[in-house]
Write a protein that holds these residues in place. Structure first.
Motif, PDB file in Angstrom:
ATOM      1  N   VAL A   1      26.287  42.263  53.819  1.00  9.35           N
ATOM      2  CA  VAL A   1      26.827  41.386  54.182  1.00  9.35           C
ATOM      3  C   VAL A   1      28.039  42.384  55.127  1.00  9.35           C
ATOM      4  CG1 VAL A   1      26.535  39.005  53.511  1.00  9.35           C
ATOM      5  CG2 VAL A   1      28.553  39.878  52.982  1.00  9.35           C
ATOM      6  N   ALA A   2      28.071  43.140  54.957  1.00 10.42           N
ATOM      7  CA  ALA A   2      29.585  44.176  55.186  1.00 10.42           C
ATOM      8  C   ALA A   2      29.068  45.556  56.664  1.00 10.42           C
ATOM      9  CB  ALA A   2      30.565  45.193  54.213  1.00 10.42           C
TER      10      ALA A   2
ATOM     11  N   TYR B   1      42.353  39.485  49.473  1.00 16.14           N
ATOM     12  CA  TYR B   1      41.690  38.914  49.431  1.00 16.14           C
ATOM     13  C   TYR B   1      42.385  37.669  50.114  1.00 16.14           C
ATOM     14  CZ  TYR B   1      39.156  35.323  46.679  1.00 16.14           C
ATOM     15  OH  TYR B   1      38.254  33.700  46.458  1.00 16.14           O
TER      16      TYR B   1
ATOM     17  N   LYS C   1      40.683  35.594  53.666  1.00 15.97           N
ATOM     18  CA  LYS C   1      40.330  34.158  52.943  1.00 15.97           C
ATOM     19  C   LYS C   1      40.900  33.350  54.440  1.00 15.97           C
ATOM     20  CE  LYS C   1      37.252  34.340  49.647  1.00 15.97           C
ATOM     21  NZ  LYS C   1      35.751  34.328  49.817  1.00 15.97           N
TER      22      LYS C   1
ATOM     23  N   ASN D   1      31.120  35.756  37.981  1.00 20.20           N
ATOM     24  CA  ASN D   1      31.751  37.362  37.978  1.00 20.20           C
ATOM     25  C   ASN D   1      32.962  37.222  38.938  1.00 20.20           C
ATOM     26  OD1 ASN D   1      29.615  37.040  35.944  1.00 20.20           O
ATOM     27  ND2 ASN D   1      28.564  38.057  37.843  1.00 20.20           N
ATOM     28  N   LEU D   2      33.099  36.526  39.593  1.00 24.74           N
ATOM     29  CA  LEU D   2      34.166  37.137  40.592  1.00 24.74           C
ATOM     30  C   LEU D   2      35.527  37.516  39.730  1.00 24.74           C
ATOM     31  CD1 LEU D   2      34.744  36.673  43.557  1.00 24.74           C
ATOM     32  CD2 LEU D   2      36.690  35.318  43.205  1.00 24.74           C
TER      33      LEU D   2
ATOM     34  N   ASN E   1      28.970  32.849  51.777  1.00 23.29           N
ATOM     35  CA  ASN E   1      29.623  32.659  50.357  1.00 23.29           C
ATOM     36  C   ASN E   1      29.754  33.637  50.084  1.00 23.29           C
ATOM     37  OD1 ASN E   1      29.645  31.291  47.330  1.00 23.29           O
ATOM     38  ND2 ASN E   1      27.880  32.561  47.517  1.00 23.29           N
TER      39      ASN E   1
HETATM   40  N1  NAD Z   1      35.315  31.291  41.708  1.00 25.50           N
HETATM   41  C1  NAD Z   1      36.537  30.915  42.211  1.00 25.50           C
HETATM   42  O1  NAD Z   1      37.044  30.789  41.322  1.00 25.50           O
HETATM   43  C2  NAD Z   1      36.222  30.893  43.407  1.00 25.50           C
HETATM   44  C3  NAD Z   1      37.673  30.194  44.170  1.00 25.50           C
HETATM   45  C4  NAD Z   1      37.686  30.512  45.096  1.00 25.50           C
HETATM   46  C5  NAD Z   1      36.573  31.537  46.369  1.00 25.50           C
HETATM   47  N2  NAD Z   1      35.689  31.529  45.596  1.00 25.50           N
HETATM   48  C6  NAD Z   1      34.592  32.706  46.673  1.00 25.50           C
HETATM   49  O2  NAD Z   1      33.434  32.120  46.215  1.00 25.50           O
HETATM   50  C7  NAD Z   1      32.214  33.317  47.022  1.00 25.50           C
HETATM   51  C8  NAD Z   1      31.986  33.211  45.766  1.00 25.50           C
HETATM   52  O3  NAD Z   1      32.697  33.594  43.989  1.00 25.50           O
HETATM   53  P1  NAD Z   1      31.728  33.863  42.625  1.00 25.50           P
HETATM   54  O4  NAD Z   1      33.129  33.152  42.032  1.00 25.50           O
HETATM   55  O5  NAD Z   1      31.140  32.962  43.182  1.00 25.50           O
HETATM   56  O6  NAD Z   1      31.627  35.447  42.566  1.00 25.50           O
HETATM   57  P2  NAD Z   1      30.353  36.272  42.479  1.00 25.50           P
HETATM   58  O7  NAD Z   1      30.884  37.672  41.999  1.00 25.50           O
HETATM   59  O8  NAD Z   1      29.784  34.979  41.231  1.00 25.50           O
HETATM   60  O9  NAD Z   1      29.008  36.324  43.098  1.00 25.50           O
HETATM   61  C9  NAD Z   1      29.431  36.693  44.489  1.00 25.50           C
HETATM   62  C10 NAD Z   1      28.061  37.093  44.537  1.00 25.50           C
HETATM   63  O10 NAD Z   1      27.983  37.668  46.017  1.00 25.50           O
HETATM   64  C11 NAD Z   1      27.209  38.494  46.267  1.00 25.50           C
HETATM   65  N3  NAD Z   1      27.655  39.561  46.721  1.00 25.50           N
HETATM   66  C12 NAD Z   1      29.349  40.697  47.051  1.00 25.50           C
HETATM   67  N4  NAD Z   1      29.031  41.487  47.798  1.00 25.50           N
HETATM   68  C13 NAD Z   1      27.713  41.277  48.580  1.00 25.50           C
HETATM   69  C14 NAD Z   1      27.602  42.023  49.920  1.00 25.50           C
HETATM   70  N5  NAD Z   1      28.798  43.155  50.576  1.00 25.50           N
HETATM   71  N6  NAD Z   1      26.697  41.525  50.627  1.00 25.50           N
HETATM   72  C15 NAD Z   1      25.800  40.012  49.925  1.00 25.50           C
HETATM   73  N7  NAD Z   1      26.051  40.374  48.244  1.00 25.50           N
HETATM   74  C16 NAD Z   1      27.197  40.635  47.916  1.00 25.50           C
HETATM   75  C17 NAD Z   1      27.202  39.354  44.596  1.00 25.50           C
HETATM   76  O11 NAD Z   1      26.514  40.158  44.185  1.00 25.50           O
HETATM   77  C18 NAD Z   1      27.217  38.181  43.500  1.00 25.50           C
HETATM   78  O12 NAD Z   1      25.843  37.814  43.351  1.00 25.50           O
HETATM   79  C19 NAD Z   1      33.002  34.211  46.887  1.00 25.50           C
HETATM   80  O13 NAD Z   1      33.572  34.316  48.882  1.00 25.50           O
HETATM   81  C20 NAD Z   1      34.643  34.052  46.540  1.00 25.50           C
HETATM   82  O14 NAD Z   1      35.464  34.857  46.917  1.00 25.50           O
HETATM   83  C21 NAD Z   1      35.336  31.977  44.613  1.00 25.50           C
END
Ligand code: NAD
Length: 269
Positions: A70-71, A167, A171, A204-205, A96
């Motif tokens: 996405v970047a 971050y 957001k 995995n975050l 997402n």
């Molecule tokens: N888990 C939390 O507690 C939490 C809290 C607040 C916000 N978020 C947000 O939720 C979203 C999902 O996070 P998550 O916890 O599921 O993380 P995660 O790391 O488990 O999953 C993120 C996914 O995004 C993909 N990704 C990363 N960079 C990418 C790119 N440049 N292009 C395409 N795909 C890409 C990864 O391969 C992965 O499959 C994120 O935006 C995160 O900031 C998560």
């Protein structure tokens, strides 16, 4: 009278979920597919995206995997060109995909790390949204759901670095983009909302930073998190599915420009 039981159905809708290969994105993809949407599971990690597709199909959902970073403008353009050729249009987009940095105080945060995270978490949302909007305008309907964070609403520093400002700033930027796009495209039938998740496990975050902590540091961080959540626990990816289906569907037809904190009460107290 409206058939209320069908108002959450997504049959015939084409949905894109970025970062659908793992974590919250996987749950969103499976949820939308369960309600009848054809879901394009877009990720830079293709094996994981394929795994999500396999899970959706096991439950008789319609899903396919697609590569996108996405970047990267060229990658995003190639993704959307193929989406348009294959599906003709788009009804639902969940922006997402996202990453974090190692927790770092702002004066110690490198410029390269600022750029890496903001490029994915904010620029990536813009790059995908600007390609999705014309397809939704052509259909005179659409729902965009941006995954922000409570870090975009509130500062967080439990006497040690637990996040990083790149971050939080990205957001907060996603929230601004959400409100601006909601205002601009409401008359085109397109709704734009954001979910601001609090702490959700099972993803995995932050895995890189968790791997560096001692058991004592982990226990301290866990205690600080739970102390801030009135419900006393982290969320799970599955906890978020109902809200995503609601925002994607006609059930939320009069809702746009909103940021919904999904955080066990964290931001309410
Ligand atoms: N888990 C939390 O507690 C939490 C809290 C607040 C916000 N978020 C947000 O939720 C979203 C999902 O996070 P998550 O916890 O599921 O993380 P995660 O790391 O488990 O999953 C993120 C996914 O995004 C993909 N990704 C990363 N960079 C990418 C790119 N440049 N292009 C395409 N795909 C890409 C990864 O391969 C992965 O499959 C994120 O935006 C995160 O900031 C998560």
């Amino acid at each position: 009278m409206q058939n209320y039981t069908d108002m959450f159905r997504l049959d015939g809708r084409v949905a894109v979920v970025t970062g659908a290969g793992f974590g919250l994105g996987r749950a969103f993809a499976l949820g939308l597919a369960a309600f009848g949407a054809t879901v394009v599971c877009a990720d830079r990690d293709m094996p994981n995206a394929e795994e999500t597709v396999g899970l959706a199909r096991q439950s008789h959902g319609k899903a396919e995997a697609a590569h996108v970073d996405v970047a990267e403008e060229a990658s995003v353009d190639a993704f959307w060109d193929k989406l348009k050729a294959d599906h003709g249009g788009l009804d639902i987009l969940i922006n997402n995909a996202g990453v974090t940095s190692l927790p770092t105080r702002t004066h110690e945060l490198s410029i390269a790390e600022w750029d890496r995270v903001t490029n994915i978490n904010l620029r990536g949302v813009f790059l995908c949204t600007r390609r999705a909007l014309p397809m939704m305008m052509a259909r005179k309907r659409g729902s965009i759901i941006n995954i922000a964070s409570i870090a975009g609403l509130l500062g967080y520093y439990p006497d040690f670095a637990r996040l990083a400002a790149n971050y939080s700033a990205a957001k907060a930027g996603v929230i601004g983009l959400t409100r601006q796009a909601a205002a601009e495209y409401a008359a085109d039938g397109i709704r734009v909302n954001a979910i601001a998740p609090g702490w959700h496990g099972g993803t995995n975050l932050g895995a890189a930073s968790r791997g560096r902590w001692t058991p004592e540091q982990t226990a301290r961080a866990e205690a600080a998190i739970h102390a801030g959540i009135p419900m006393g626990r982290r969320g799970t990816p599955d906890d978020l599915v109902g809200l995503a289906v609601y925002l994607a569907s006609d059930a939320s037809s009069y809702l746009t420009g909103q940021v919904i904190a999904h955080d066990g009460g964290w931001s309410a107290v």
